[in-house]
Design a protein around this motif. Structure first.
Motif, mmCIF file in Angstrom:
data_model
loop_
_atom_site.group_PDB
_atom_site.id
_atom_site.type_symbol
_atom_site.label_atom_id
_atom_site.label_comp_id
_atom_site.label_asym_id
_atom_site.label_seq_id
_atom_site.Cartn_x
_atom_site.Cartn_y
_atom_site.Cartn_z
ATOM 1 N N THR A 170 0.861 -1.178 0.000
ATOM 2 C CA THR A 170 0.000 0.000 0.000
ATOM 3 C C THR A 170 0.892 1.221 0.000
ATOM 4 N N ALA A 183 -3.501 0.364 -3.280
ATOM 5 C CA ALA A 183 -2.989 -1.001 -3.132
ATOM 6 C C ALA A 183 -2.434 -1.464 -4.474
ATOM 7 N N GLU A 223 -7.205 1.669 -1.881
ATOM 8 C CA GLU A 223 -7.313 0.763 -0.734
ATOM 9 C C GLU A 223 -8.709 0.785 -0.120
#
Length: 241
Positions: A109, A129, A151
């Motif tokens: 991430t 991500a 994310e």
């Protein structure tokens, strides 16, 4: 046996003849073709005409020319799909009657790049991500994948073991992908990807870059997939307007 002359350019006739010879099995997959001198003599054309035909056949991935070795018939792709169809790698492998698999390489991430901010219309504070995987067919590596997704979209139950990323987003995250804008380009040997996919130095790759959108026209997934060109073939249906 020489080709029969018609009104088309001679190199086009040579292309059709060689395709036909390959189709009927006169020249088999991975078999070496006769030398340019012998093949031009058999077809009754000049070597310049033959070279032009071979150049186009190589661009179409029907043959492969290895410098100092010769010209070989490429194996037919195991997987094929219309580029206008938004088909997952998993489904392409299943449709070929093979078992899909995934080798998970990494997941990180990170803050968005300038390109990420542009693609996802996100802020600099949002996390992205980045997931790196290899897709396999009956255990053989065939596609190297890099997926980028905000994310916040990924579900808490996200598992790297699930085969289809499209299914994860649709079923687990409730973000059904409706369409994608794609760009595809062929490349030669890639220092990182080709060894991962266990490619010969002469094996080309097809790079498919796609931005995926959901029902609200929101960009939710950016993917870069490297396909083995000897395993995958893409086509497009074009209609006259």
């Amino acid at each position: 046996m020489s080709i029969k002359s018609d009104n088309r350019h001679l190199y086009l006739q040579v292309i059709d003849r060689l395709k036909q010879d390959i189709e009927v099995g006169l020249y088999k997959e991975r078999e070496k073709l006769p030398s340019e001198f012998d093949l031009a003599k058999q077809l009754g054309v000049s070597r310049a005409t033959l070279r032009e035909a071979l150049r186009i056949l190589e661009e179409e991935n029907i043959i492969i020319r290895r410098h100092g070795v010769g010209t070989f018939v490429n194996a037919k792709p195991l997987f094929t799909s219309g580029i206008e169809q938004l088909n997952s790698v998993t489904n392409m492998i299943l449709q070929a009657g093979m078992k899909p698999g995934t080798i998970f390489l990494s997941s990180v991430t990170q803050g968005p790049t300038e390109e990420d901010i542009r693609r996802f219309s996100c802020s600099i504070e949002e996390e992205i991500a980045v997931i790196e995987r290899v897709r396999t067919a009956n255990g053989e590596p065939v596609v190297y994948c890099i997926d980028k997704v905000p994310e916040k979209i990924l579900p808490d139950t996200f598992s790297h073991e699930k085969e289809s990323f499209l299914d994860v987003l649709g079923t687990d995250a409730g973000r059904k992908i409706i369409y994608a804008i794609a760009q595809i380009e062929p490349i030669g040997y890639h220092d990182k990807v080709s060894p991962i996919l266990e490619c010969d130095p002469e094996t080309a790759l097809l790079v498919l870059k796609q931005m995926h959108y959901d029902e609200m026209d929101e960009p939710i997934l950016y993917s870069v997939n490297y396909f083995r060109a000897d395993k995958f073939s893409f086509h497009v249906l074009r209609k006259r307007i």
